[in-house]
Design a protein around this motif. Structure first.
Motif, PDB file in Angstrom:
ATOM      1  N   GLU A 225       0.820  -1.220   0.000  1.00  6.72           N
ATOM      2  CA  GLU A 225       0.000   0.000   0.000  1.00  6.72           C
ATOM      3  C   GLU A 225       0.848   1.263   0.000  1.00  6.72           C
ATOM      4  N   GLY A 226       2.096   1.154   0.427  1.00  3.64           N
ATOM      5  CA  GLY A 226       2.966   2.324   0.502  1.00  3.64           C
ATOM      6  C   GLY A 226       3.344   2.647   1.933  1.00  3.64           C
ATOM      7  N   ALA A 227       3.456   3.928   2.251  1.00  2.00           N
ATOM      8  CA  ALA A 227       3.850   4.359   3.594  1.00  2.00           C
ATOM      9  C   ALA A 227       3.001   5.552   4.007  1.00  2.00           C
ATOM     10  N   PHE A 228       2.525   5.520   5.248  1.00  2.00           N
ATOM     11  CA  PHE A 228       1.687   6.594   5.784  1.00  2.00           C
ATOM     12  C   PHE A 228       2.550   7.542   6.601  1.00  2.00           C
ATOM     13  N   VAL A 229       2.562   8.809   6.217  1.00  2.00           N
ATOM     14  CA  VAL A 229       3.379   9.833   6.863  1.00  2.00           C
ATOM     15  C   VAL A 229       2.478  10.720   7.707  1.00  2.00           C
ATOM     16  N   PHE A 230       2.878  10.920   8.971  1.00  2.00           N
ATOM     17  CA  PHE A 230       2.035  11.721   9.862  1.00  2.00           C
ATOM     18  C   PHE A 230       2.891  12.568  10.788  1.00  2.00           C
ATOM     19  N   ASP A 231       2.544  13.855  10.878  1.00  4.06           N
ATOM     20  CA  ASP A 231       3.119  14.750  11.878  1.00  4.06           C
ATOM     21  C   ASP A 231       2.121  15.883  12.107  1.00  4.06           C
ATOM     22  N   GLN A 232       2.574  16.978  12.670  1.00  8.81           N
ATOM     23  CA  GLN A 232       1.648  18.077  12.982  1.00  8.81           C
ATOM     24  C   GLN A 232       1.093  18.752  11.741  1.00  8.81           C
ATOM     25  N   SER A 233       1.746  18.559  10.597  1.00  6.66           N
ATOM     26  CA  SER A 233       1.316  19.278   9.397  1.00  6.66           C
ATOM     27  C   SER A 233       0.933  18.381   8.223  1.00  6.66           C
ATOM     28  N   ILE A 234       1.083  17.080   8.355  1.00  6.58           N
ATOM     29  CA  ILE A 234       0.806  16.198   7.225  1.00  6.58           C
ATOM     30  C   ILE A 234       0.221  14.871   7.705  1.00  6.58           C
TER      31      ILE A 234
END
Length: 305
Positions: A225-234
């Motif tokens: 599926e890929g990679a899920f990127v998460f932080d305060q802005s994305i």
């Protein structure tokens, strides 16, 4: 200009057997091809990063045996700075027994050997490298106390720490606060967050719980599926190019090594993950751990600066 990357972790010899299907408990199956390859999450990530153009120093511990000697030769051949590769006179080098089925999936059992004796005092000897490097990349095939010590030392010097929490293990709260980026796969993210990941909403829920522990960025690798990127802005899924997988061994290690290189070149996190996805996709089309890691020329044109 690339920033220096310090990789701290394990070095193993992988013993791999291809088989049609994994044996059930008590079952013996007739396998196919046997291969013996250099591996270990730390070494895999160091060599993947070096092949992609990173300036890599590697801290690890190897036994005074044929496996250790071969590992050291491999580091030097790949252009990895092995000045802080330590020889352990009392323990054998680490080994991993890997079975790969016809779908390219794998099961792995690791005997840590000398990896289990890499201690904070060993890491402290490389303090000058912590001052020079901008990115510190680690995994969990070495003692957790050593990972904690290195993360704290890196934090003292304001360095960016990437932790690939594999194999999955509970992490102390003070370690999370030293990390810039955590890169779990689906099962590792579930174990650390307590959230079962079934879709993007639950992936975000898991990532949010991890961010609450003090990490700046979370990247959850989700295989095809890929990679899920998460932080305060994305909060974004970065897809991966579909390929026919023959061996997923070390795909996560190639991803992490590539991510460190892309970040060392100043790319934004989402662009760095795109690059890492492509490197990992190439790796699963090949057998082996370090042998599957692509060279930079194979990814030319995939990063837009």
């Amino acid at each position: 200009m690339n920033q220096k990357i310090l990789v701290i972790g394990s070095a193993n010899t992988d013993m791999v057997i291809k088989t049609k299907h994994f044996p059930l408990p008590g079952e013996t199956v007739l396998g196919g091809r046997f291969m013996m390859n250099p591996g270990g999450k730390g070494a895999n990530q160091a060599i993947a990063a070096a092949r992609l153009g990173g300036q890599i120093t590697f801290i690890t511990k190897i036994g005074q045996d044929i496996f250790g000697r071969q590992a050291l030769q491999q580091f030097l051949k790949e252009g990895v700075d092995a000045s802080f590769v330590i020889s352990d006179p009392d323990n054998p080098s680490g080994v991993a027994l890997i079975t790969v089925d016809e779908k390219g999936e794998n099961t792995i059992v690791v005997a840590p050997g000398s990896n289990g004796t890499l201690n904070p005092a060993d890491v402290a000897k490389a303090e000058t490298v912590f001052k020079e490097a901008e990115i510190i990349l680690m995994q969990l095939e070495i003692p957790l106390v050593t990972v904690q010590f290195a993360a704290n030392l890196a934090a003292q010097y304001g360095k960016k720490v990437i932790l690939n929490p594999a194999p999955a293990a509970p992490l102390p709260d003070d370690l999370y606060r030293c990390l810039a980026i955590l890169t779990p796969n689906r099962s590792e993210a579930e174990a650390l967050s307590g959230v079962t990941i079934t879709n993007l909403a639950t992936a975000e829920q898991a990532a949010r719980k991890l961010l609450e522990k003090g990490i700046k960025h979370v990247v959850i690798t989700l295989g095809t599926e890929g990679a899920f990127v998460f932080d305060q802005s994305i909060a974004k899924l970065i897809p991966v190019t579909p390929v026919v997988a023959v061996d997923t061994t070390a795909a996560g290690d190639v991803f992490n090594g590539a991510l460190a290189v892309a970040l060392s070149e100043g790319l934004a996190l989402d662009k760095a993950v795109e690059f890492a996805n492509q490197a990992a996709a190439i790796s699963v089309t090949r057998m082996g751990a370090q042998a599957s890691a692509p060279f930079r020329k194979e990814l030319q044109g995939l990063i837009l600066k």
